[in-house]
Scaffold this active site. Structure first.
Site: not given
Ligand SMILES: NC(=O)C1=CN([C@@H]2O[C@H](COP(=O)(O)OP(=O)(O)OC[C@H]3O[C@@H](n4cnc5c(N)ncnc54)[C@H](O)[C@@H]3O)[C@@H](O)[C@H]2O)C=CC1
Ligand SMILES: O=C(O)C(=O)COP(=O)(O)O
Length: 332
Positions: A157, A234, A258, A263, A282
């Site tokens: 992301i 998160r 978000d 939550e 969220h």
């Molecule tokens: N609000 C929503 O609907 C959604 C939320 N998410 C959240 O977004 C997070 C990230 O998603 P992606 O980028 O796809 O995951 P990813 O695994 O590709 O990236 C996570 C990044 O966080 C970094 N990280 C972890 N701990 C850290 C720390 N202590 N200090 C600095 N960096 C740190 C990692 O090194 C990594 O680069 C997911 O784990 C999920 O919790 C994801 C999709 C939807």
């Molecule tokens: O892909 C994730 O980690 C998400 O946060 C997706 O949101 P949800 O768990 O569908 O409310």
């Protein structure tokens, strides 16, 4: 293969599809509402090989010890903070998730939306017409061009956000935990430097034991008084109360969130009263496209692990070699 899917009816659109597809290929599928229900099915635990559950499910050493044949854990979503990924890896269990492009890009677009809406004070300005107030004489919108944008975390992301913002004339920096090649348009900086010098701070890190509570009030206070702070990953990484206290104390600060901890956001949360906050439940990055694709990807992951194929979205790639060797012993 013996598969268990654990989750309430909110997962029906994932689990019904998965149930159908797995059964059609001859796999046996059991459905449990909660972890407690799963743990109560003592006989089933012995033979379960694949578990599908979201990040709100706790998959830890205790569970793995009770499931000697478990080979894979599959989450429909990206976050896997409920799973002890190190313990899974140590047990040769592959963890797969829903880190599909549609999800990462939707989240990145949402982060850009939050950033622009905050800078341009969209919700504050929109209120004038809705409440039938005269147009204000004071301009509150600020440009994105020329600003320094700091990303905390540079995963899928974070990278998608940077890629999009690289065309907006901003200075991009990212706080990363490990040295790695960065795109030419992003400079790696320490967390302290990102916090102290960025005009916009975007939380893009995953929640894990190390990042939980990482930005406490002291850390947040290091940010500029008029910072725009965005969190789309998160809530547990930044305590809600600390953010609410700081944004109340600093009216020039703008926040867009978000995600919260816990939550849904508490009814009496002080965040709800802040005029300088944008709050969404969220779902700011949940798009028609990502929500259509996620259940399909969940099924693809489950079918892949059921057939000992490496799925496309693996959280712990270091396990793959051991995992494939397990296949050889399972087939002996
Ligand atoms: N609000 C929503 O609907 C959604 C939320 N998410 C959240 O977004 C997070 C990230 O998603 P992606 O980028 O796809 O995951 P990813 O695994 O590709 O990236 C996570 C990044 O966080 C970094 N990280 C972890 N701990 C850290 C720390 N202590 N200090 C600095 N960096 C740190 C990692 O090194 C990594 O680069 C997911 O784990 C999920 O919790 C994801 C999709 C939807
Ligand atoms: O892909 C994730 O980690 C998400 O946060 C997706 O949101 P949800 O768990 O569908 O409310």
């Amino acid at each position: 293969m013996n598969v268990a899917l654990v989750g309430t009816s909110s997962f029906d659109r994932f689990f019904n599809l998965a149930h159908d597809q797995l059964q059609r290929r001859g796999h046996s599928v059991a459905r449990f509402l909660t972890r407690k229900d799963l743990l109560a099915a003592v006989d089933a635990l012995q033979s379960l090989e694949i578990l599908g559950a979201s990040s709100s499910f706790t998959a830890d050493r205790e569970l793995f010890a009770k499931m000697p044949r478990l080979r894979a854990l599959v989450s429909p979503f990206t976050g896997v903070e409920g799973f002890d990924v190190s313990a899974a890896t140590a047990n040769g269990i592959l963890v797969a998730n829903g880190q599909i492009t549609e999800n990462s890009v939707s989240m990145a677009e949402a982060a850009v939306l939050f950033t622009l809406a905050s800078l341009y004070d969209l919700h504050g300005t929109e209120r004038y017409l809705r409440e039938n107030l005269p147009r204000p004489s004071q301009v509150r919108a600020r440009m994105l061009m020329g600003k320094k944008v700091g990303l905390i975390g540079f995963g899928k992301i974070g990278q998608a956000i940077a890629e999009r913002l690289s065309a907006w004339g901003v200075r991009l920096v990212a706080s990363v935990r490990t040295t790695r090649p960065m795109p030419a348009y992003v400079a790696a900086q320490s967390l302290d430097e990102v916090l102290a010098t960025s005009d916009v701070v975007i939380m893009a890190a995953a929640l894990n034991p190390e990042s939980r509570g990482m930005l406490d009030l002291d850390a947040l206070r290091r940010m500029k008084p008029d910072v725009v702070f965005v969190n789309i990953t998160r809530g547990g990484i930044v305590p809600d109360d600390a953010l609410a206290a700081l944004a109340a104390e600093r009216p020039a600060m703008r926040i867009a969130l978000d995600v919260f901890d816990p939550e849904p956001l508490k009814e009496n949360s002080p965040l709800r009263d802040l005029p300088n906050a944008i709050l969404t439940p969220h779902m700011v990055g949940h798009t028609v496209e990502s929500q259509k694709r996620l259940p399909e990807a969940f099924c693809e992951n489950l079918l892949a692990v059921a057939e000992w194929r490496v799925p496309e979205y693996v959280v712990n790639p270091s396990v793959i070699e051991t995992w494939l060797r397990k296949q050889d012993s399972a087939q002996l």
